[in-house]
Design a protein around this motif. Structure first.
Motif: not given
Length: 229
Positions: A1-8
């Motif tokens: 999972m990318e960092l953008r997914a965690y941020w989302a």
């Protein structure tokens, strides 16, 4: 999972870590009252035990044993200064009641100064601190032998080598380091709870999740309609 997914994931429930941080900040602030150090007077005392008089025309180790006894007594006298009896003797010299807010402490001796005792007197008022320090000096220099009955009243002498100096308290304040640490813990707990709710939530929010779960590409999606349009 990318960092953008965690941020989302965090952004989807941003109110949860924000609420946890605010609650932790408020509770930490209320649990950290204003601290105000009292006035303190510190002195250093040199203790000594006199050598026994010579009993014959031969060499003895009387001075060695005198120094050794002084070191042992210094350890004992550290506890004497911390005792209730010593505090009561100081208050009697002051003509103050036993309920007076007065603290008398002593620090452990060091290898470089094995026969020197450091005594600190702490009180809320500067005048009381000064008078209590003078009373402690009087008790130390005139009645130190009274605490060791087995040696006799004149077997132990105390000499003030550093007179007491009253130090004013520092400015009142809160322990902001602990407050900041608790706020960070609250933020971390809110973020952890956010990921836990995301893990337990069966809903699907993005097309990437649909493609990952079904294995099929998404051909179209309905755009989000904002209120007022």
């Amino acid at each position: 999972m990318e960092l953008r997914a965690y941020w989302a994931i965090v952004l989807r429930r941003w109110w949860l870590p924000a609420l946890a941080t605010v609650v932790a900040a408020i509770l930490s602030f209320l649990a950290s009252p204003l601290t105000q150090r009292d006035y303190t007077a510190t002195m250093r005392v040199l203790l000594s035990v006199p050598s026994e008089p010579p009993r014959g025309n031969y060499f003895t180790y009387d001075k060695y044993y005198s120094l050794l006894s002084t070191e042992y007594l210094t350890d004992d006298f550290i506890e004497v200064v911390r005792s209730r009896s010593f505090r009561e003797d100081v208050l009697k010299e002051l003509n103050e009641p036993p309920t007076t807010a007065l603290s008398i402490t002593s620090q452990p001796r060091t290898e470089r100064a094995p026969r020197i005792l450091t005594v600190s007197v702490t009180a809320e008022e500067a005048d009381l601190t000064r008078r209590a320090a003078d009373a402690a000096v009087l008790v130390l220099t005139t009645r130190s032998g009274d605490y060791f009955v087995q040696l006799g009243p004149r077997a132990l002498s105390a000499r003030i080598i550093d007179p007491p100096v009253v130090v004013p308290p520092s400015a009142a304040g809160r322990n902001y380091f602990n407050i900041a640490l608790r706020v960070l813990v609250g933020l971390a707990g809110g973020i952890g709870l956010t990921f836990l709710l995301h893990y337990l939530d069966p809903a699907v929010y993005t097309k990437e999740e649909v493609e990952r779960l079904t294995g099929l590409p998404v051909l179209a999606e309905i755009p989000r309609v904002r209120a007022g349009k």
